[in-house]
Design a protein around this motif. Structure first.
Motif, PDB file in Angstrom:
ATOM      1  N   GLU A 119       1.587   4.851   0.203  1.00 44.94           N
ATOM      2  CA  GLU A 119       0.860   6.074   0.562  1.00 44.94           C
ATOM      3  C   GLU A 119       1.688   7.260   0.070  1.00 44.94           C
ATOM      4  O   GLU A 119       2.069   7.291  -1.086  1.00 44.94           O
ATOM      5  CB  GLU A 119       0.556   6.095   2.066  1.00 44.94           C
ATOM      6  CG  GLU A 119      -0.295   4.915   2.500  1.00 44.94           C
ATOM      7  CD  GLU A 119      -1.748   5.250   2.835  1.00 44.94           C
ATOM      8  OE1 GLU A 119      -2.276   6.260   2.347  1.00 44.94           O
ATOM      9  OE2 GLU A 119      -2.366   4.479   3.589  1.00 44.94           O
TER      10      GLU A 119
ATOM     11  N   ARG B  99       0.818  -1.228   0.000  1.00 43.15           N
ATOM     12  CA  ARG B  99       0.000   0.000   0.000  1.00 43.15           C
ATOM     13  C   ARG B  99       0.855   1.282   0.000  1.00 43.15           C
ATOM     14  O   ARG B  99       1.005   1.940   1.042  1.00 43.15           O
ATOM     15  CB  ARG B  99      -0.962   0.027   1.191  1.00 43.15           C
ATOM     16  CG  ARG B  99      -1.993  -1.087   1.189  1.00 43.15           C
ATOM     17  CD  ARG B  99      -2.992  -0.921   2.317  1.00 43.15           C
ATOM     18  NE  ARG B  99      -3.607   0.394   2.276  1.00 43.15           N
ATOM     19  CZ  ARG B  99      -4.263   0.952   3.298  1.00 43.15           C
ATOM     20  NH1 ARG B  99      -4.409   0.300   4.438  1.00 43.15           N
ATOM     21  NH2 ARG B  99      -4.784   2.149   3.167  1.00 43.15           N
TER      22      ARG B  99
ATOM     23  N   ASP C 219      -2.177   6.761  10.118  1.00 44.10           N
ATOM     24  CA  ASP C 219      -3.579   6.406   9.907  1.00 44.10           C
ATOM     25  C   ASP C 219      -3.677   4.922  10.228  1.00 44.10           C
ATOM     26  O   ASP C 219      -3.768   4.082   9.352  1.00 44.10           O
ATOM     27  CB  ASP C 219      -3.971   6.670   8.449  1.00 44.10           C
ATOM     28  CG  ASP C 219      -5.357   6.135   8.137  1.00 44.10           C
ATOM     29  OD1 ASP C 219      -6.130   5.891   9.079  1.00 44.10           O
ATOM     30  OD2 ASP C 219      -5.664   5.972   6.935  1.00 44.10           O
TER      31      ASP C 219
HETATM   32 CA    CA Z   1      -4.302   5.611   4.889  1.00 43.60          CA
END
Ligand code: CA
Ligand code: FEO
Ligand code: CA
Length: 626
Positions: A426, A424, A534
């Motif tokens: 970011e 992922r 996050d």
């Molecule tokens: Ca995120």
């Protein structure tokens, strides 16, 4: 390997010294815990530098309280919250959830995310900020259970981008409701497509037979800022807004790759606004998933969707002007097992000629990253692979008919050329030396589980629930070159719960600074790396002792990481920008109290929690972090 003529900073020397050290080897099939613990290359190379010269604030402890906590000698004040009026005469926020779409169109949108500040004068600036999505449980009195056509318009107006001027008075920056640049851009603002996919058959719809004029932008996650004074807003999870109530509707494999389903969308926009019904308008989703360029100084300027930067779930857009003048933009696609990209402009940046620079993002070449995937190494080489029609197997035989299709289906093109599946990707941030690039890989529960996501290279842990930050140096310090060398700046973990395993994290992670899921990152002028999270805020199990989401500050030379801020209950910290003197830092607090968690941030009492930008200053008026 490094280009000494161009870059001879202490930072580069340090990296070079470290990379020339013996490559780390372990004898087992998977990287051992010891490798993780001793990984932190910088802390190791600079073990003598106990104290970072860059970080000069007292660390804050973890927190589970419903407030923003900043270091001693600092203060944080709300600047703008969801629903605050941004025009003269616009209605004040009303927490009943009964305000209509017209009110929301003239108020700050929901869920503040990436933002950039553009100076106008010493005491005036304009901020452009994303409003990523909205929480129906707070937006409506009915929580989304009784949606009307105006409710859909209101939800659409809570999305997009807000542009607002701020003025400095009495040492504090405040909103100027009368600012002539103030603007709301929503899911219904007319835009223009540019680049290879503009006007293509796959972009044409009943409402827009030209295939040039999409309406709106939504799920705008993070951002970028160009040196010619424009704002880049990145469309991330656009798939969630499309759906259908048609039984057994046929959804293309390409739509499925982006997560679009033949089912009703929880936002329910398709019930009142037919263009979101994917069964009826299958080309509409092709018009989202782009980077959009906005002129924050001209509220009448049409936002431009830059299709040359590819279509995926864009996180942010990190812009750097290469030494030869080409503009390079690094781009993450935030999904488990998706990829990391870079765009190189065809034309060169002309300093001081903003008119000539205005269309630099219209034409260029997109690349996707392939990393060495040795499962015994925590560093290696990599290559940028060109995504150009006719090259690298991007041909008719493999399902691509032209360059527009390569851009619209960039994910499929990346798979075709053998790009590395990542944990992922970011935000990407370029160090102020203009050479070293950092990217947060936030987490990935599928790593080592799904066949296309093997453990190794920059994604070294199976079922990675803590995340890591990868760093690379382009070959010869030249961002247009295809080669690069990478390593890991940090591996997040929990050294209290997972002593001695890879899940404890790297050497620069300890009981006092641990966190999970790095997401937003950015450098200030001095080279401090600001890291926002996050992540899971349960404070239990794997996440015990990590508290609420937070912001940390890292020294890219010593590897030290220190906690700077903790957020309120059930929020994410995302978005950061600075005043031109770096004495005020603006930070976004997104979705406090999500899923009904008991937050009343920022107003306290029994108030609804509201996504808020806070302004952070030092009591002595100094530079943040210094
Ligand atoms: Ca995120
Ligand atoms: Fe909107 Fe990937 O965070
Ligand atoms: Ca994010």
């Amino acid at each position: 390997m490094w280009n000494r003529d161009e870059q001879d900073s202490q930072f580069s020397q340090m990296i070079e010294a470290r990379l020339s050290r013996r490559r780390f080897l372990v004898g087992t099939a998977a990287v051992s815990a010891g490798a993780f613990l001793s990984l932190n290359p910088i802390a190791k190379a600079f073990a003598a530098d106990k104290q970072s010269a860059l970080l000069n604030f007292e660390a804050v402890p973890v927190s589970t309280s419903d407030e923003i906590v900043v270091p001693k000698g600092y203060k944080a004040k709300p600047l703008l919250s969801w629903g605050d009026p941004i025009f003269p005469g616009a209605p004040e926020f009303d927490q009943s959830g009964k305000q209509d779409s017209k009110a929301q169109q003239r108020q700050f949108g929901d869920n503040t995310d990436g933002m950039s500040l553009f100076p106008i004068s010493d005491d005036r600036a304009v901020i452009a900020v994303n409003n990523e999505y909205t929480n129906y449980e707070y937006l409506f009195d009915h929580g989304g259970d009784a949606m009307t056509a105006d409710d859909v318009l209101k939800a659409q107006a809570a999305h997009g981008v807000t542009v607002f001027e701020i003025v400095k008075s009495g040492g504090e920056w405040k909103l100027d409701k009368s600012g002539k640049r103030n603007r709301r851009i929503t899911a219904n603002t007319e835009m223009m497509l540019t680049g290879p996919a503009a006007g293509h058959a796959l972009m044409k719809t009943e409402l827009d037979p030209s295939g040039m004029k999409p309406l709106g932008t939504f799920n705008n996650c993070a951002n970028g800022q160009t040196p010619w004074g424009t704002y880049l807003t990145c469309e991330e999870n656009f798939h969630g807004y499309f759906g259908t109530r048609e039984e057994g509707a046929d959804i293309s494999a390409d739509h499925k790759r982006y997560g679009i389903k033949a089912a009703a969308s929880s936002y329910q926009w398709h019930d009142a606004d037919e263009r979101f019904d994917v069964a009826k308008h299958p080309n509409e989703p092709h018009r989202f998933g782009w980077v959009v360029e906005i002129d924050p100084h001209n509220p009448d300027a049409t936002p431009l969707k830059r299709t040359a930067l590819g279509r995926f779930k864009h996180e942010n857009a990190a812009v750097v002007v290469n030494d030869d003048g080409h503009v390079v933009v690094y781009l993450g696609d935030d999904e488990r097992g998706e990829h990391l990209y870079k765009f190189v402009s065809k034309h060169k940046y002309k300093p001081g000629n903003d008119k000539a620079n205005r269309d630099l993002l219209e034409e260029g070449t997109l690349y996707v990253a392939r990393f060495d995937m040795d499962d015994k190494e925590l560093k290696g080489n990599g290559e940028w692979i060109e995504l150009t029609y006719g090259k690298n197997g991007l041909t008719k035989e493999n399902g691509f008919n032209d360059q527009a299709e390569v851009m619209i289906f960039a994910r499929r093109a990346a798979t075709q050329v053998g790009a590395t599946t990542m944990d992922r990707p970011e935000w990407v941030a370029v160090h102020p030396d203009n050479k070293h690039v950092f990217c947060t890989l936030t987490n990935n529960k599928n790593r080592g589980v799904k066949e296309n996501q093997p453990v190794g290279g920059p994604n070294p842990r199976a079922q990675n629930n803590y995340g890591q930050i990868v760093r690379w140096m382009p070959q010869g310090g030249d961002h247009t070159k295809s080669g690069f060398e990478w390593d890991l700046y940090l591996i997040a973990g929990n050294p209290v719960v997972h002593k001695g395993t890879p899940y404890a994290g790297s050497e620069n992670i300890n009981a006092d600074n641990m966190f999970n899921s790095p997401d937003g990152i950015g450098f200030d002028k001095a080279g401090r790396l600001w890291i926002q999270t996050d992540g899971k805020y349960s404070n239990k199990g794997d996440f015990a002792g990590q508290g609420n989401n937070q912001m940390l500050c890292g020294d890219p030379m010593t590897g030290e990481v220190r906690r700077f801020l903790t957020g309120p209950i059930a929020c994410e910290i995302t978005g950061l920008t600075f005043s031109p003197d770096y004495k005020t830092m603006f930070v976004g607090v997104q979705h406090p109290g999500e899923d009904g968690a008991p937050s009343h941030f920022p107003a306290g009492g029994n108030s609804k929690p509201r996504s808020t930008i806070v302004a952070i200053t030092r009591e002595d008026g100094g530079v943040i972090g210094a």
